[in-house]
Scaffold this motif. Structure first.
Motif, PDB file in Angstrom:
ATOM      1  N   ILE A 260       0.870  -1.180   0.000  1.00  0.00           N
ATOM      2  CA  ILE A 260       0.000   0.000   0.000  1.00  0.00           C
ATOM      3  C   ILE A 260       0.902   1.223   0.000  1.00  0.00           C
ATOM      4  O   ILE A 260       1.854   1.306   0.779  1.00  0.00           O
ATOM      5  CB  ILE A 260      -0.913   0.026   1.236  1.00  0.00           C
ATOM      6  N   VAL A 261       0.620   2.176  -0.892  1.00  0.00           N
ATOM      7  CA  VAL A 261       1.350   3.443  -0.923  1.00  0.00           C
ATOM      8  C   VAL A 261       0.333   4.551  -0.649  1.00  0.00           C
ATOM      9  O   VAL A 261      -0.589   4.775  -1.440  1.00  0.00           O
ATOM     10  CB  VAL A 261       2.048   3.666  -2.270  1.00  0.00           C
ATOM     11  N   ASN A 262       0.500   5.231   0.475  1.00  0.00           N
ATOM     12  CA  ASN A 262      -0.507   6.182   0.940  1.00  0.00           C
ATOM     13  C   ASN A 262      -0.119   7.630   0.647  1.00  0.00           C
ATOM     14  O   ASN A 262       0.702   8.221   1.337  1.00  0.00           O
ATOM     15  CB  ASN A 262      -0.728   6.021   2.449  1.00  0.00           C
ATOM     16  N   PHE A 263      -0.735   8.185  -0.400  1.00  0.00           N
ATOM     17  CA  PHE A 263      -0.604   9.607  -0.713  1.00  0.00           C
ATOM     18  C   PHE A 263      -1.801  10.415  -0.205  1.00  0.00           C
ATOM     19  O   PHE A 263      -1.750  11.647  -0.205  1.00  0.00           O
ATOM     20  CB  PHE A 263      -0.540   9.825  -2.229  1.00  0.00           C
ATOM     21  N   ALA A 264      -2.883   9.748   0.158  1.00  0.00           N
ATOM     22  CA  ALA A 264      -4.146  10.440   0.432  1.00  0.00           C
ATOM     23  C   ALA A 264      -3.972  11.450   1.564  1.00  0.00           C
ATOM     24  O   ALA A 264      -3.628  11.076   2.690  1.00  0.00           O
ATOM     25  CB  ALA A 264      -5.228   9.422   0.791  1.00  0.00           C
ATOM     26  N   ALA A 265      -4.208  12.707   1.271  1.00  0.00           N
ATOM     27  CA  ALA A 265      -4.051  13.758   2.282  1.00  0.00           C
ATOM     28  C   ALA A 265      -4.631  15.062   1.778  1.00  0.00           C
ATOM     29  O   ALA A 265      -4.592  15.355   0.582  1.00  0.00           O
ATOM     30  CB  ALA A 265      -2.568  13.965   2.614  1.00  0.00           C
ATOM     31  N   GLU A 266      -5.149  15.838   2.699  1.00  0.00           N
ATOM     32  CA  GLU A 266      -5.381  17.254   2.451  1.00  0.00           C
ATOM     33  C   GLU A 266      -4.023  17.930   2.626  1.00  0.00           C
ATOM     34  O   GLU A 266      -3.331  17.690   3.621  1.00  0.00           O
ATOM     35  CB  GLU A 266      -6.391  17.821   3.443  1.00  0.00           C
ATOM     36  N   SER A 267      -3.623  18.793   1.671  1.00  0.00           N
ATOM     37  CA  SER A 267      -2.224  19.223   1.695  1.00  0.00           C
ATOM     38  C   SER A 267      -1.979  20.719   1.525  1.00  0.00           C
ATOM     39  O   SER A 267      -0.813  21.136   1.511  1.00  0.00           O
ATOM     40  CB  SER A 267      -1.452  18.478   0.592  1.00  0.00           C
ATOM     41  N   HIS A 268      -3.000  21.529   1.406  1.00  0.00           N
ATOM     42  CA  HIS A 268      -2.758  22.944   1.128  1.00  0.00           C
ATOM     43  C   HIS A 268      -2.769  23.744   2.430  1.00  0.00           C
ATOM     44  O   HIS A 268      -3.784  23.788   3.132  1.00  0.00           O
ATOM     45  CB  HIS A 268      -3.814  23.483   0.167  1.00  0.00           C
ATOM     46  N   VAL A 269      -1.635  24.367   2.752  1.00  0.00           N
ATOM     47  CA  VAL A 269      -1.480  25.036   4.037  1.00  0.00           C
ATOM     48  C   VAL A 269      -2.533  26.116   4.243  1.00  0.00           C
ATOM     49  O   VAL A 269      -3.149  26.214   5.313  1.00  0.00           O
ATOM     50  CB  VAL A 269      -0.056  25.632   4.173  1.00  0.00           C
ATOM     51  N   ASP A 270      -2.757  26.972   3.233  1.00  0.00           N
ATOM     52  CA  ASP A 270      -3.733  28.052   3.395  1.00  0.00           C
ATOM     53  C   ASP A 270      -5.121  27.497   3.700  1.00  0.00           C
ATOM     54  O   ASP A 270      -5.857  28.048   4.536  1.00  0.00           O
ATOM     55  CB  ASP A 270      -3.786  28.917   2.133  1.00  0.00           C
ATOM     56  N   ARG A 271      -5.509  26.416   3.046  1.00  0.00           N
ATOM     57  CA  ARG A 271      -6.814  25.814   3.329  1.00  0.00           C
ATOM     58  C   ARG A 271      -6.864  25.254   4.746  1.00  0.00           C
ATOM     59  O   ARG A 271      -7.929  25.260   5.376  1.00  0.00           O
ATOM     60  CB  ARG A 271      -7.112  24.719   2.303  1.00  0.00           C
ATOM     61  N   SER A 272      -5.739  24.747   5.247  1.00  0.00           N
ATOM     62  CA  SER A 272      -5.736  24.213   6.611  1.00  0.00           C
ATOM     63  C   SER A 272      -5.902  25.316   7.651  1.00  0.00           C
ATOM     64  O   SER A 272      -6.441  25.088   8.731  1.00  0.00           O
ATOM     65  CB  SER A 272      -4.440  23.427   6.873  1.00  0.00           C
ATOM     66  N   ILE A 273      -5.431  26.508   7.320  1.00  0.00           N
ATOM     67  CA  ILE A 273      -5.599  27.643   8.228  1.00  0.00           C
ATOM     68  C   ILE A 273      -7.064  28.068   8.265  1.00  0.00           C
ATOM     69  O   ILE A 273      -7.620  28.373   9.325  1.00  0.00           O
ATOM     70  CB  ILE A 273      -4.691  28.807   7.786  1.00  0.00           C
ATOM     71  N   ASP A 274      -7.722  28.043   7.110  1.00  0.00           N
ATOM     72  CA  ASP A 274      -9.128  28.435   7.035  1.00  0.00           C
ATOM     73  C   ASP A 274     -10.068  27.372   7.593  1.00  0.00           C
ATOM     74  O   ASP A 274     -11.129  27.698   8.138  1.00  0.00           O
ATOM     75  CB  ASP A 274      -9.514  28.723   5.578  1.00  0.00           C
ATOM     76  N   GLY A 275      -9.690  26.091   7.447  1.00  0.00           N
ATOM     77  CA  GLY A 275     -10.577  25.007   7.892  1.00  0.00           C
ATOM     78  C   GLY A 275      -9.804  23.761   8.280  1.00  0.00           C
ATOM     79  O   GLY A 275      -9.671  22.828   7.475  1.00  0.00           O
TER      80      GLY A 275
ATOM     81  N   ALA B 225       8.266  19.544  14.833  1.00  0.00           N
ATOM     82  CA  ALA B 225       7.809  20.837  15.364  1.00  0.00           C
ATOM     83  C   ALA B 225       6.882  21.487  14.350  1.00  0.00           C
ATOM     84  O   ALA B 225       7.167  22.581  13.838  1.00  0.00           O
ATOM     85  CB  ALA B 225       8.992  21.736  15.676  1.00  0.00           C
ATOM     86  N   PRO B 226       5.742  20.858  14.035  1.00  0.00           N
ATOM     87  CA  PRO B 226       4.859  21.399  12.986  1.00  0.00           C
ATOM     88  C   PRO B 226       4.253  22.729  13.389  1.00  0.00           C
ATOM     89  O   PRO B 226       3.907  22.940  14.554  1.00  0.00           O
ATOM     90  CB  PRO B 226       3.785  20.307  12.852  1.00  0.00           C
ATOM     91  N   ASN B 227       4.099  23.626  12.402  1.00  0.00           N
ATOM     92  CA  ASN B 227       3.651  24.987  12.694  1.00  0.00           C
ATOM     93  C   ASN B 227       2.340  25.381  12.032  1.00  0.00           C
ATOM     94  O   ASN B 227       1.888  26.515  12.213  1.00  0.00           O
ATOM     95  CB  ASN B 227       4.738  25.983  12.271  1.00  0.00           C
ATOM     96  N   SER B 228       1.719  24.487  11.261  1.00  0.00           N
ATOM     97  CA  SER B 228       0.417  24.773  10.659  1.00  0.00           C
ATOM     98  C   SER B 228      -0.519  23.605  10.943  1.00  0.00           C
ATOM     99  O   SER B 228      -0.062  22.495  11.246  1.00  0.00           O
ATOM    100  CB  SER B 228       0.553  24.966   9.140  1.00  0.00           C
ATOM    101  N   PRO B 229      -1.820  23.824  10.845  1.00  0.00           N
ATOM    102  CA  PRO B 229      -2.731  22.679  11.011  1.00  0.00           C
ATOM    103  C   PRO B 229      -2.436  21.554  10.027  1.00  0.00           C
ATOM    104  O   PRO B 229      -2.542  20.378  10.372  1.00  0.00           O
ATOM    105  CB  PRO B 229      -4.110  23.302  10.766  1.00  0.00           C
ATOM    106  N   TYR B 230      -2.049  21.901   8.796  1.00  0.00           N
ATOM    107  CA  TYR B 230      -1.676  20.868   7.829  1.00  0.00           C
ATOM    108  C   TYR B 230      -0.503  20.040   8.327  1.00  0.00           C
ATOM    109  O   TYR B 230      -0.567  18.804   8.391  1.00  0.00           O
ATOM    110  CB  TYR B 230      -1.331  21.493   6.479  1.00  0.00           C
ATOM    111  N   SER B 231       0.600  20.713   8.678  1.00  0.00           N
ATOM    112  CA  SER B 231       1.791  19.962   9.081  1.00  0.00           C
ATOM    113  C   SER B 231       1.565  19.214  10.390  1.00  0.00           C
ATOM    114  O   SER B 231       2.115  18.122  10.588  1.00  0.00           O
ATOM    115  CB  SER B 231       3.004  20.889   9.184  1.00  0.00           C
ATOM    116  N   ALA B 232       0.735  19.755  11.277  1.00  0.00           N
ATOM    117  CA  ALA B 232       0.417  19.043  12.519  1.00  0.00           C
ATOM    118  C   ALA B 232      -0.350  17.761  12.224  1.00  0.00           C
ATOM    119  O   ALA B 232      -0.109  16.715  12.850  1.00  0.00           O
ATOM    120  CB  ALA B 232      -0.396  19.940  13.444  1.00  0.00           C
TER     121      ALA B 232
END
Length: 349
Positions: free
Chosen positions: A77-92, A153-160
């Motif tokens: 299994i190769v898992n790419f599935a992710a929400e990945s846009h930092v700006d969108r993670s800040i908004d939602g 040390a993630p700094n955005s909701p995306y990276s967290a």
């Protein structure tokens, strides 16, 4: 023909990997939810190809994932599935937790149960490869690079959310013995990238003669990785990576954002000059910086190079030239993304 279950295989990196894998003789079962970033136009070269089966669905749908594993018996299994846009993670941020954390947990549990039921030889060779990002490491100062032992040390909701998924993968290896591999990559660029990201966004706006927005002072630094090199790295890790290990994947191509934008401007001025004769650098417009914008990322991929013999084949200069040429030659693909028509039609699968 060796079979892979690839999740998120209609997104930018995932679809490039699917095309790469099928081209190298692998059979791919491609599971993608088809959110806004999933684009079946990218997979058009594989329409009616025996080596590709597309399934629309969510990695968090355990009954669906289990049925695909039972039916197709993938070797990995190769898992790419992710929400990945930092700006969108800040908004939602909630969608990022749902997909990147809860969804990954569901996928891991299905993979564990499937792996446990395999015969000895198949169980010994099965792999779960999780594709992650250098953003989990946070921000660097002027010196040094991220290594596989750099503290998170993630700094955005995306990276967290990606950091949490990385920890889950590690835990499933250490707790249950699931044969996992993790890759953490630097910023990807290349064909088929959704035009909200820096490079394709700048290409499209520069082609149209529109202002080119650059966050802050433009001196944020990223290590740029051509997506084709990323795909070859993933395939190499899948083939020979040590179980339970993490491998950083970088392009050895640190550039300030403003340098990236000016490079694109110069290439377009050469290949497609503006009719009014303006130089596209004059379109650069500095805008308010993104909240929590990490200053510098840089990847040390020496472990991958030393252990598995992988090297990036593209310099930034060669890769960005190919990328600009690709977008110039594939404007119908871009326009279908921009006008939303790519979501109105679905290819047969």
């Amino acid at each position: 023909m060796r079979t892979l279950l690839v999740t998120g295989g209609a997104g930018f990196i995932g679809a490039n990997f699917v095309l790469h894998a099928v081209n190298h003789g692998l059979r791919v079962i491609n599971l993608d939810k088809l959110t806004y970033a999933g684009n079946l136009d990218t997979l058009a070269p594989l329409q009616n190809h025996d080596g590709h089966v597309f399934v629309q669905g969510d990695i968090g749908d355990r009954s669906l994932v289990t049925s695909l594993l039972v039916k197709h018996r993938p070797a990995a299994i190769v898992n790419f599935a992710a929400e990945s846009h930092v700006d969108r993670s800040i908004d939602g941020p909630a969608a990022f937790i749902e997909t990147n954390v809860v969804g990954t947990l569901g996928l891991l549990e299905c993979a564990r149960d499937y792996w446990r039921g395999l015969a000895d030889a198949a169980r010994d060779t099965f792999r779960f490869l999780h594709v992650s990002t250098d953003e989990v490491y946070g921000s660097l100062g002027a010196d040094g690079k991220f290594t596989e032992t750099t503290p998170y040390a993630p700094n955005s909701p995306y990276s967290a959310s990606k950091a949490a998924s990385d920890h889950l993968v590690r835990a499933f290896h250490h707790t249950y013995g699931l044969p996992t591999l993790t890759t953490n990559c630097s910023n990807n660029y290349g064909p088929y990238q959704f035009p909200e990201k820096l490079i394709p966004l700048v290409i499209q706006k520069a082609l149209a003669g529109e202002p080119l927005p650059v966050y802050g002072d433009g001196k944020n630094i990223r290590d740029w990785l051509f997506v084709g090199d990323h795909c070859s790295a993933i395939r190499r890790v899948l083939e020979a990576g040590r179980i339970g290990e993490t491998y950083n994947v970088g392009g050895n191509a640190e550039r300030e954002n403003i340098t990236v934008v000016k490079t694109i401007c110069a290439l377009l001025d050469t290949h497609r000059p503006l009719t009014d004769g303006r130089q596209r650098e004059s379109l650069i417009t500095y805008v308010k910086d993104r909240p929590g914008h990490d200053r510098r990322y840089a990847i040390d991929s020496s472990k991958l190079q030393r252990e598995l013999g992988w090297r990036p084949s593209q310099t930034f200069e060669s890769g960005i030239a190919q990328t600009v040429e690709w977008y110039l030659a594939h404007q119908p693909w871009v326009q279908r993304v921009l006008d939303g028509s790519y979501r109105m039609e679905r290819l047969g699968a």
